[in-house]
Scaffold this motif. Structure first.
Motif, PDB file in Angstrom:
ATOM      1  N   PRO A  14       0.818  -1.215   0.000  1.00  0.00           N
ATOM      2  CA  PRO A  14       0.000   0.000   0.000  1.00  0.00           C
ATOM      3  C   PRO A  14       0.848   1.260   0.000  1.00  0.00           C
ATOM      4  CG  PRO A  14      -0.823  -1.602   1.594  1.00  0.00           C
ATOM      5  CD  PRO A  14       0.501  -2.109   1.106  1.00  0.00           C
ATOM      6  N   VAL A  18      -1.049   7.818  -4.650  1.00  0.00           N
ATOM      7  CA  VAL A  18      -1.837   7.066  -5.627  1.00  0.00           C
ATOM      8  C   VAL A  18      -2.399   8.004  -6.687  1.00  0.00           C
ATOM      9  CG1 VAL A  18      -3.904   7.238  -4.177  1.00  0.00           C
ATOM     10  CG2 VAL A  18      -3.768   5.459  -5.930  1.00  0.00           C
ATOM     11  N   VAL A  20      -5.191   7.868  -9.960  1.00  0.00           N
ATOM     12  CA  VAL A  20      -6.237   7.105 -10.634  1.00  0.00           C
ATOM     13  C   VAL A  20      -6.436   7.688 -12.022  1.00  0.00           C
ATOM     14  CG1 VAL A  20      -8.664   6.403 -10.614  1.00  0.00           C
ATOM     15  CG2 VAL A  20      -7.368   6.489  -8.473  1.00  0.00           C
ATOM     16  N   ALA A  77      -5.826   2.405 -10.457  1.00  0.00           N
ATOM     17  CA  ALA A  77      -5.075   3.165  -9.464  1.00  0.00           C
ATOM     18  C   ALA A  77      -3.628   2.693  -9.510  1.00  0.00           C
ATOM     19  CB  ALA A  77      -5.662   2.961  -8.074  1.00  0.00           C
ATOM     20  N   GLY A  86      -5.037  -0.898  -7.554  1.00  0.00           N
ATOM     21  CA  GLY A  86      -6.480  -1.027  -7.448  1.00  0.00           C
ATOM     22  C   GLY A  86      -7.167  -0.727  -8.766  1.00  0.00           C
ATOM     23  N   ARG A  87      -8.474  -0.985  -8.781  1.00  0.00           N
ATOM     24  CA  ARG A  87      -9.270  -0.744  -9.989  1.00  0.00           C
ATOM     25  C   ARG A  87     -10.721  -0.502  -9.598  1.00  0.00           C
ATOM     26  NH1 ARG A  87     -10.363  -6.822 -12.657  1.00  0.00           N
ATOM     27  NH2 ARG A  87     -12.030  -7.330 -11.182  1.00  0.00           N
ATOM     28  N   GLU A 111     -11.460  -3.375  -6.667  1.00  0.00           N
ATOM     29  CA  GLU A 111     -10.382  -4.057  -5.965  1.00  0.00           C
ATOM     30  C   GLU A 111      -9.380  -3.003  -5.531  1.00  0.00           C
ATOM     31  OE1 GLU A 111     -10.544  -7.152  -5.295  1.00  0.00           O
ATOM     32  OE2 GLU A 111     -11.713  -8.126  -6.865  1.00  0.00           O
ATOM     33  N   CYS A 112      -8.794  -3.184  -4.344  1.00  0.00           N
ATOM     34  CA  CYS A 112      -7.716  -2.284  -3.950  1.00  0.00           C
ATOM     35  C   CYS A 112      -6.900  -2.910  -2.836  1.00  0.00           C
ATOM     36  CB  CYS A 112      -8.244  -0.910  -3.522  1.00  0.00           C
ATOM     37  SG  CYS A 112      -9.072  -0.880  -1.933  1.00  0.00           S
ATOM     38  N   VAL A 118      -6.371   4.627  -1.206  1.00  0.00           N
ATOM     39  CA  VAL A 118      -6.517   4.053  -2.545  1.00  0.00           C
ATOM     40  C   VAL A 118      -7.999   3.856  -2.855  1.00  0.00           C
ATOM     41  CG1 VAL A 118      -5.962   2.094  -4.032  1.00  0.00           C
ATOM     42  CG2 VAL A 118      -4.266   2.937  -2.384  1.00  0.00           C
ATOM     43  N   ALA A 119      -8.729   3.298  -1.893  1.00  0.00           N
ATOM     44  CA  ALA A 119     -10.172   3.095  -2.088  1.00  0.00           C
ATOM     45  C   ALA A 119     -10.879   4.419  -2.324  1.00  0.00           C
ATOM     46  CB  ALA A 119     -10.756   2.372  -0.882  1.00  0.00           C
ATOM     47  N   LEU A 122     -10.271   5.758  -5.826  1.00  0.00           N
ATOM     48  CA  LEU A 122     -11.009   4.981  -6.823  1.00  0.00           C
ATOM     49  C   LEU A 122     -12.491   5.341  -6.804  1.00  0.00           C
ATOM     50  CD1 LEU A 122      -9.256   1.543  -6.288  1.00  0.00           C
ATOM     51  CD2 LEU A 122      -9.325   2.784  -8.461  1.00  0.00           C
ATOM     52  N   HIS A 172     -13.127  -4.422   2.566  1.00  0.00           N
ATOM     53  CA  HIS A 172     -13.873  -3.625   1.600  1.00  0.00           C
ATOM     54  C   HIS A 172     -15.100  -2.971   2.228  1.00  0.00           C
ATOM     55  CE1 HIS A 172     -12.438  -5.183  -2.603  1.00  0.00           C
ATOM     56  NE2 HIS A 172     -11.451  -4.744  -1.851  1.00  0.00           N
TER      57      HIS A 172
END
Length: 399
Positions: A14, A18, A20, A77, A86-87, A111-112, A118-119, A122, A172
């Protein structure tokens, strides 16, 4: 709830640095697809890798009938080194908007790594894109719709998902809630093993149903006229589910696509139609839980390095390793609901299932608001096995 590390040998650690950005081109799309295959192995042993070709087709507008009425923007990400962490996808479902007229867009394929920053980045990207499309609310996860793999696993992480059911890390849920997404609906997966099925109670109920509504009969799927059977399923499904939470009617193209995909695995002995005086008024579809075979196909590849080793592995495990099924679809026409016809379908499934090699069946998912169905399946001896949820948040201060 146990904590899980999100790092793997192929997924970066992590990082708060980040970025995106939208997916552009074939290389980005491949990197988007790769994310869970780089992330889950070695960390989440119950995750079942879907076939990569199936994921690719789902995201391809030329292969997926969803794009006849929907749109999707994929995002990656990346950390400071350019590695993917992530995505997510922002999703416009035209059929949902046509039916509900509620300005709701969706996010999916989320996903991350285990870092909230990061979340957040995204989810911001998906939300901003949906706002640009003129939408007022974001709901998910849907991949890409509720007629596909949908929902977030929130309990049952120590057990493998059934066919077409999602799997995700436990953190999540906390990330979505911290972002401001609230639970919009809870969904349950029920598990019924033949050893605990209450056959006698169900048989008594079916006998009563037949006395109250003479002219009922049951039959299995006729593979010789599959296209006609598929149209019957679609017509009943769209009528039966039209008032349910989040329902979106299947287009003819979407159902045909589903039929084309599933006919490779369907077992007609566990697909049933209930008819009244010769007219189909209800159906149930149970499918072999091919996830029991797919979990043995490394990296979701049928032809790694050009060799069909994955295909051979899948074939062997399909032949000898699938001993459970999942019932993802059941529908009774509105005019016949409340008459107990679902009991006929369930009894037929749990009688024919073991005779054809299926010792247990998952019935999923069942909406938390559907008290009648929950009480019914529990009365048969089924138990809650997993809990899923959909989350949503307004995209503007006015909603």
């Amino acid at each position: 709830m146990a904590s899980h590390s999100s790092r793997s040998s192929r997924m970066p650690a992590p990082t708060s640095a980040v970025t995106v950005r939208p997916v552009r081109g074939a290389r980005d799309r491949t990197r988007f697809i790769d994310v869970p295959y780089d992330f889950y192995p070695g960390r989440y042993p119950e995750w079942v890798p879907p076939l990569r070709r199936d994921v690719k087709d789902t995201l391809d507008p030329s292969s997926n009938a969803f794009f006849e009425h929907g749109d999707m923007q994929l995002f990656l990400a990346e950390d400071a080194s350019g590695a993917v962490v992530g995505r997510i996808a922002g999703i416009v479902n035209g059929m949902h908007l046509e039916k509900h007229e509620d300005g709701t867009g969706f996010f999916g394929f989320f996903e991350c790594v285990e870092e909230y920053a990061v979340a957040e980045a995204l989810l911001d990207a998906a939300a901003d894109w949906l706002r640009e499309q003129g939408l007022r609310r974001m709901r998910g996860p849907a991949n890409p719709s509720l007629n596909d793999t949908a929902g977030l696993l929130v309990d049952g992480f120590d057990r493998a998902p059934s066919l077409l059911m999602p799997y995700n890390p436990p953190y999540h849920e906390g990330f979505l809630e911290r972002y401001g997404l609230e639970r919009a609906m809870t969904m349950w997966a029920y598990y019924l093993h033949k050893k605990y099925a209450k056959y006698e109670r169900l048989q008594r109920g079916v006998d009563l149903v037949k006395r109250r509504t003479p002219g009922l009969s049951l039959r299995t799927l006729n593979m010789d006229r599959l296209e006609e059977e598929v149209r019957t399923v679609r017509d009943i499904y769209n009528d039966a589910w039209s008032d349910n939470w989040g329902f979106v009617p299947m287009t003819e193209g979407e159902l045909q696509q589903l039929a084309d995909e599933l006919k490779q695995i369907v077992d007609p002995e566990i697909v049933f139609f209930v008819e009244h005086e010769g007219t189909p008024v209800g159906f149930s579809v149970a499918l072999p839980d091919v996830n029991q075979a797919l979990r043995h196909v490394p990296d979701g590849r049928l032809f790694p390095y050009g060799v069909p080793s994955g295909l051979t592995t899948l074939f062997l495990h399909m032949q000898y390793g699938v001993h459970e099924c999942r019932m993802p679809l059941m529908g009774i026409r509105k005019d016949y609901q409340g008459k107990g016809l679902d009991s006929m379908l369930v009894l037929a499934t749990i009688e024919n299932g073991p005779a054809n090699g299926y010792a247990a069946c998952e019935m999923s998912w069942v909406l938390d608001t559907n008290d009648r169905l929950k009480n019914h399946v529990e009365s048969l001896g089924a138990v809650v096995d997993k809990e899923y949820a959909m989350f949503e948040t307004p995209l503007s201060q006015n909603d």
